[in-house]
Write a protein that holds these residues in place. Structure first.
Motif, mmCIF file in Angstrom:
data_model
loop_
_atom_site.group_PDB
_atom_site.id
_atom_site.type_symbol
_atom_site.label_atom_id
_atom_site.label_comp_id
_atom_site.label_asym_id
_atom_site.label_seq_id
_atom_site.Cartn_x
_atom_site.Cartn_y
_atom_site.Cartn_z
ATOM 1 N N UNK A 50 -15.065 3.000 8.414
ATOM 2 C CA UNK A 50 -14.282 4.001 8.401
ATOM 3 C C UNK A 50 -13.596 4.605 7.077
ATOM 4 N N UNK A 51 -13.933 3.447 5.990
ATOM 5 C CA UNK A 51 -13.599 3.423 4.659
ATOM 6 C C UNK A 51 -12.201 3.941 4.595
ATOM 7 N N UNK A 52 -11.247 3.567 5.463
ATOM 8 C CA UNK A 52 -9.875 3.613 5.583
ATOM 9 C C UNK A 52 -8.851 2.778 4.669
ATOM 10 N N UNK A 53 -9.422 1.710 3.903
ATOM 11 C CA UNK A 53 -8.498 1.226 2.992
ATOM 12 C C UNK A 53 -8.119 1.886 1.965
ATOM 13 N N UNK A 54 -9.164 2.743 1.204
ATOM 14 C CA UNK A 54 -8.873 3.473 0.195
ATOM 15 C C UNK A 54 -7.595 4.334 -0.017
ATOM 16 N N UNK A 55 -7.018 4.644 1.291
ATOM 17 C CA UNK A 55 -6.079 5.556 1.263
ATOM 18 C C UNK A 55 -4.987 4.831 2.232
ATOM 19 N N UNK A 56 -4.870 3.689 2.270
ATOM 20 C CA UNK A 56 -4.018 3.002 3.326
ATOM 21 C C UNK A 56 -2.497 3.070 3.084
ATOM 22 N N UNK A 57 -2.184 3.128 1.831
ATOM 23 C CA UNK A 57 -0.746 3.008 1.573
ATOM 24 C C UNK A 57 -0.216 4.587 1.892
ATOM 25 N N UNK A 58 -1.130 5.326 2.014
ATOM 26 C CA UNK A 58 -0.596 6.730 2.140
ATOM 27 C C UNK A 58 -0.494 7.008 3.788
ATOM 28 N N UNK A 59 -1.390 6.315 4.535
ATOM 29 C CA UNK A 59 -1.443 6.466 5.991
ATOM 30 C C UNK A 59 -0.510 5.701 6.766
ATOM 31 N N UNK A 60 -0.152 4.476 6.217
ATOM 32 C CA UNK A 60 0.252 3.256 6.923
ATOM 33 C C UNK A 60 1.578 3.699 7.872
#
Length: 489
Positions: free
Chosen positions: A236-246
Motif C-alpha cells: 500500500x506504500x502507506x508509511x510515507x504519508x502516515x503522519x498526515x493520515x493517522x
C-alpha cells in the motif's frame, strides 16, 4: 543427559523475536504451553478501593486470541513442534506438565502490570521446592529494560523527556530470528493430549465474527500480523504519508492497524521498527515514516511507567494522587449510573461520541482519535469515575493492553502522566476530524438525512426542521445527556 524445557506462552504468540522461545529452544526437547486462565474471563471485580464488577474479556478479543493460539500451533507444527493448550490457571497446569515430561526449565515472558506479575509469582512459587529453573524474559517493547539509559525506576514521568533520553542513547536491538524448534517430548499426543482452545461459551462470551462495517477484520495470529505489516508498508506504500493520515476514522489504511498483533504478542515492535528502517533505506525517510516509531515509543513509555508505578495506575486518584477531583460513582449516584449506562449503550445524544462507541462494541476497535474523545467525554464532561470507562474498553477492545489502555485513560482524565488539562472539546473535534459527518452517519445511519452542518449537533434543529428531515430527537435519536455548549461557556 538431554534436557527438556517448557515454554509458557502468554501475550507472545509468535515465533519471531521472542527471547523466551529463543532461550527455551536451546534445550533438546521443547514443550510450548498456552493456558486460557479462567480468571481472565467472565465477570470479575476490579479490585482495590471503590471496586466494581465488569466483564474481563469480551467476544472480539476472545475470537482474536483463539485464532492467534491456533495459528501459533500451526506454525509450530510446520516445524515439527506442537503447542499444548489448557483451560486452567498456569500455576496449576504447568507443574503437572513439567512433571509429566520431566522438564528442567520453564521460560516465559514477563509483563509489568500487577495482575500479570502476580500470576508470574504464583508460577514461580509452584516450582520453589522443585529442581526446575524458572526464567523470566523481557520481550514486548522496542527498547528492552537493558537498553534504558537509567533504571526503569528513574525514568521520566512525562513522555517527551523519556523519548528524548531514550533516543539519545543506543539504538534498540535487532529482532531475533525464528529459532530452530526442538522436537516436543514423546508424551505429547500420547499420555499428554495437545488439547483444544475452549469455546467462546466456555470463556463466557457469545461467538462473534468480524463486522463488515469495521475498518479491518483483524484475523488473529502471527501469520496475519506479518501479512498486514507487509501489505500496509510495502504494497500500500502507506508509511510515507502516515503522519498526515493517522487521525483518520474510516477505511483500512489510515493507520497500520497492527496494535492487536502487538498487544497479543503476534508481532514484535522490533520487527515493526526494522520494517520502518528498511522502508526508509529503500524508499523514503521523512516525518511520516518516523511517526510509527514515535508511537511505538509511546507504547514503551507506558510499559515502563507501569513497571515503575505499579498498582497506583489503577487507583482513581492515579499516580498523581489527584484527590481534588470530585468523581461521580455510578455505584452511589443514580444520575451517574444512568449517564454511564447511556455512554455504554452509545446513547449519549452526542453523535461523535455515540458513533465511536458503536464502532467499539461492534468491532472491538476504534481509532486513537475516537478513543481520546470518548474517554474525555466520560471523564471530563460527565466526571464519571474514569476507571469505569477504562474497564469498559478492557472488555471490548481487540487490541487491549493493560498499560496502554489504563495509562491513556489516566492521561486523559488528568490523573496520569501529564499535568496539563487533557479535556477535549468533542464538538470541535467532530467538526475537525469528521467535517462532512461521514464517520458519524456510517455508524449512526439514523442521522443520514441530516445536513453536514447539523449532523454533529442535531439538537440545534427546530422541531419543524426535525420533522422535515425525519429525525426526531427523543424518538429517532436521543436528546443529549449534557449540554456541551453550556459546559464550554
Amino acid at each position: 543427559m538431554s534436557d527438556t524445557a517448557v515454554l509458557w506462552c502468554r501475550r507472545d504468540l509468535r515465533l519471531h523475536d521472542a527471547p523466551a522461545l529463543t532461550a527455551a529452544a536451546e534445550a533438546d526437547r521443547l514443550l510450548p504451553v498456552y493456558c486460557f486462565d479462567p480468571r481472565q474471563y467472565g465477570e470479575r471485580p476490579f479490585g482495590g478501593r471503590d471496586s466494581f464488577r465488569y466483564h474481563k474479556t469480551g467476544p472480539h478479543r476472545v475470537r482474536f486470541r483463539r485464532e492467534a493460539v491456533a495459528d501459533l500451533r500451526a506454525r509450530l507444527r510446520e516445524r515439527d513442534g506442537d503447542l499444548v493448550v489448557r483451560h486452567g490457571a498456569p500455576e496449576a497446569v504447568l507443574p503437572e506438565l513439567v512433571a509429566a515430561v520431566d522438564a528442567d526449565a520453564v521460560h516465559f515472558h514477563t509483563y509489568p502490570t500487577p495482575e500479570e506479575a502476580g500470576v508470574e509469582a504464583a508460577v514461580e512459587d509452584a516450582f520453589r521446592n522443585r529442581p526446575v529453573e524458572t526464567t523470566r524474559h523481557w520481550g514486548h517493547t522496542l527498547y528492552h529494560l537493558d537498553d534504558l539509559p537509567v533504571p526503569y525506576t528513574e525514568i521520566d514521568d512525562t513522555y517527551t523527556p523519556f523519548r528524548q533520553r531514550v533516543e539519545s542513547g543506543p539504538e534498540p536491538g535487532d529482532p531475533l530470528p525464528v529459532p530452530t524448534v526442538p522436537p516436543t517430548p514423546d508424551a505429547v499426543g500420547e499420555s499428554i493430549p495437545p488439547g483444544e482452545c475452549p469455546t467462546p461459551g466456555e470463556l463466557g462470551v457469545e461467538p462473534v465474527e468480524p463486522d463488515d462495517r469495521g475498518v479491518h477484520p483483524f484475523p488473529g495470529g502471527e501469520s496475519a500480523a506479518l501479512d498486514r505489516l507487509e501489505a500496509w508498508i510495502w504494497e500500500g506504500d502507506n508509511l510515507r504519508e502516515y503522519k498526515q493520515t493517522r487521525n483518520g476514522m474510516l477505511g483500512p489504511d489510515y493507520s497500520a492497524k497492527v496494535s492487536p498483533y502487538l498487544n497479543e504478542g503476534c508481532l514484535s515492535p522490533r520487527r515493526v521498527a526494522a520494517a520502518v528502517d528498511r522502508y526508509e533505506t529503500e524508499r523514503v525517510a521523512n516525518d511520516d515514516t518516523y511517526w510509527l516509531v514515535f508511537e511505538l515509543l509511546w507504547r514503551d513509555f507506558f510499559q515502563f511507567q507501569f513497571a515503575k508505578h505499579g498498582a497506583r495506575f489503577f487507583e482513581r486518584p492515579g499516580i498523581r494522587d489527584r484527590t481534588d477531583i470530585d468523581w461521580r460513582d455510578p455505584a452511589t449516584d443514580d444520575d451517574a449510573a444512568r449517564e454511564f449506562e447511556r455512554w455504554c449503550d452509545a446513547e449519549t445524544g452526542v453523535p461523535f461520541v455515540d458513533a465511536n462507541l458503536r464502532e467499539l462494541v461492534a468491532t472491538g476497535y476504534v481509532s486513537n482519535r475516537g478513543r481520546q474523545n470518548v474517554a474525555s467525554f466520560l471523564a471530563n464532561d460527565l466526571r464519571i469515575d474514569w476507571r469505569r470507562g477504562a474497564a469498559y474498553f478492557e472488555t471490548h477492545l481487540v487490541d487491549y493492553d493493560p498499560a496502554s489502555n489504563y495509562g491513556n485513560w489516566a492521561y486523559i482524565a488528568g490523573v496520569g502522566n501529564d499535568s496539563r488539562n487533557r479535556s477535549f472539546d468533542v464538538l470541535s473535534q467532530a467538526e475537525r476530524y469528521d467535517p462532512e459527518g461521514e464517520y458519524v452517519t456510517h455508524w449512526l445511519p439514523e442521522l443520514e438525512p441530516l445536513p453536514a452542518d447539523a449532523v454533529h449537533e442535531p439538537w440545534t434543529l427546530s422541531e419543524r426542521e426535525q420533522a422535515a428531515y425525519g429525525v426526531q430527537l427523543g424518538l429517532d435519536y436521543p436528546e443529549p445527556v449534557v449540554d456541551l455548549r453550556a459546559d464550554r461557556g
